[in-house]
Design a protein around this motif. Structure first.
Motif, short mmCIF file in Angstrom:
data_model
loop_
_atom_site.label_atom_id
_atom_site.label_comp_id
_atom_site.label_asym_id
_atom_site.label_seq_id
_atom_site.Cartn_x
_atom_site.Cartn_y
_atom_site.Cartn_z
N VAL A 97 0.83 -1.22 0.00
CA VAL A 97 0.00 0.00 0.00
C VAL A 97 0.86 1.27 0.00
O VAL A 97 0.69 2.13 -0.86
CB VAL A 97 -1.03 -0.03 1.15
CG1 VAL A 97 -1.73 1.31 1.30
CG2 VAL A 97 -2.05 -1.15 0.92
N PRO A 98 1.82 1.42 0.92
CA PRO A 98 2.67 2.62 0.84
C PRO A 98 3.57 2.63 -0.40
O PRO A 98 3.91 3.69 -0.91
CB PRO A 98 3.49 2.61 2.13
CG PRO A 98 3.34 1.26 2.71
CD PRO A 98 2.11 0.65 2.13
N VAL A 99 3.95 1.45 -0.89
CA VAL A 99 4.79 1.38 -2.08
C VAL A 99 4.07 1.98 -3.28
O VAL A 99 4.67 2.66 -4.10
CB VAL A 99 5.26 -0.07 -2.34
CG1 VAL A 99 5.69 -0.28 -3.78
CG2 VAL A 99 6.40 -0.42 -1.40
N VAL A 100 2.78 1.73 -3.38
CA VAL A 100 2.00 2.30 -4.50
C VAL A 100 2.07 3.82 -4.44
O VAL A 100 2.33 4.48 -5.44
CB VAL A 100 0.53 1.82 -4.45
CG1 VAL A 100 -0.32 2.58 -5.46
CG2 VAL A 100 0.45 0.34 -4.72
N PHE A 128 12.69 6.80 -2.73
CA PHE A 128 13.25 5.61 -3.34
C PHE A 128 13.81 4.66 -2.28
O PHE A 128 13.60 3.44 -2.35
CB PHE A 128 14.31 5.96 -4.38
CG PHE A 128 14.90 4.74 -5.05
CD1 PHE A 128 14.14 3.97 -5.92
CD2 PHE A 128 16.21 4.37 -4.80
CE1 PHE A 128 14.67 2.83 -6.51
CE2 PHE A 128 16.75 3.24 -5.40
CZ PHE A 128 15.98 2.47 -6.25
N ARG A 129 14.52 5.21 -1.30
CA ARG A 129 15.04 4.37 -0.21
C ARG A 129 13.90 3.67 0.53
O ARG A 129 13.98 2.48 0.83
CB ARG A 129 15.87 5.21 0.77
CG ARG A 129 17.31 5.37 0.35
CD ARG A 129 18.17 5.99 1.44
NE ARG A 129 17.74 7.30 1.88
CZ ARG A 129 17.97 8.43 1.23
NH1 ARG A 129 18.65 8.43 0.09
NH2 ARG A 129 17.55 9.59 1.70
N ALA A 130 12.83 4.41 0.81
CA ALA A 130 11.66 3.81 1.49
C ALA A 130 11.05 2.71 0.62
O ALA A 130 10.64 1.66 1.13
CB ALA A 130 10.63 4.88 1.81
N GLY A 135 10.13 -3.02 -0.02
CA GLY A 135 10.12 -4.14 -0.96
C GLY A 135 10.79 -5.39 -0.42
O GLY A 135 10.42 -6.51 -0.79
N ILE A 136 11.75 -5.23 0.45
CA ILE A 136 12.50 -6.37 0.97
C ILE A 136 11.62 -7.31 1.79
O ILE A 136 11.57 -8.51 1.51
CB ILE A 136 13.75 -5.89 1.75
CG1 ILE A 136 14.74 -5.26 0.76
CG2 ILE A 136 14.39 -7.04 2.53
CD1 ILE A 136 15.88 -4.51 1.42
N PRO A 137 10.89 -6.82 2.82
CA PRO A 137 10.03 -7.77 3.55
C PRO A 137 8.90 -8.34 2.69
O PRO A 137 8.50 -9.49 2.86
CB PRO A 137 9.48 -6.96 4.72
CG PRO A 137 9.70 -5.54 4.37
CD PRO A 137 10.85 -5.50 3.41
N ALA A 138 8.38 -7.55 1.75
CA ALA A 138 7.33 -8.05 0.87
C ALA A 138 7.86 -9.21 0.02
O ALA A 138 7.19 -10.24 -0.13
CB ALA A 138 6.79 -6.93 -0.01
#
Length: 154
Positions: A97-100, A128-130, A135-138
């Protein structure tokens, strides 16, 4: 609907979900490593489109087909592998959700910079860092879910 058809839809949608995520991450990462603002603007635009087209639809299809398969196969909902799969899926969705939102900000900031010929602003690199951190845990959650779906450990 036949169990085999539902299973096929479940596997197909998981392939789209995971494949889109891996592909988007790959191209976004290497566009950013290039530091080419125009390339970053183009890639980020298509990453947002792919996320809405593939990820948003499959993020709904996965639990729908999964719960239906559980019902059809008669698996108890309290099975540990099902519970862990659901927890990991919620973790991945909570990251998505926050990635979107971040991807839309990255797209907008890179499009603006490319249009004016300016470098990317510091806010871009913060977002970009966020994006990478979420993305790593996903990614690892989905890898674990795949294992749970195949192994169904007791």
């Amino acid at each position: 609907m036949d169990y085999l058809v539902v299973k096929w839809l479940h596997i197909l949608s998981s392939t789209f979900l995971f494949g889109t995520g891996i592909g988007s991450a790959w191209y976004m990462l290497f566009a950013n490593i290039s530091r080419d603002v125009r390339a970053i603007a183009v890639v980020s635009r298509y990453v947002v489109v792919a996320d809405w087209l593939f990820t948003a639809t499959t993020i709904i299809a996965q639990p729908t087909t999964g719960f239906y398969m559980i019902h059809l196969a008669g698996f108890p909902m309290h099975s540990r592998w099902i519970a862990w799969s659901l927890v990991l899926y919620l973790i991945a969705a909570a990251c998505w959700v926050p990635v979107v939102w971040l991807q839309m900000r990255l797209r907008d900031l890179s499009r603006e910079a490319a249009g004016t010929g300016a470098p990317l602003p510091p806010a871009y690199w913060k977002y970009f860092r966020a994006w990478v951190i979420l993305g790593i845990p996903a990614f690892f959650a989905f890898v674990a879910i795949f294992w749970l779906m195949v192994a169904k450990p007791t």
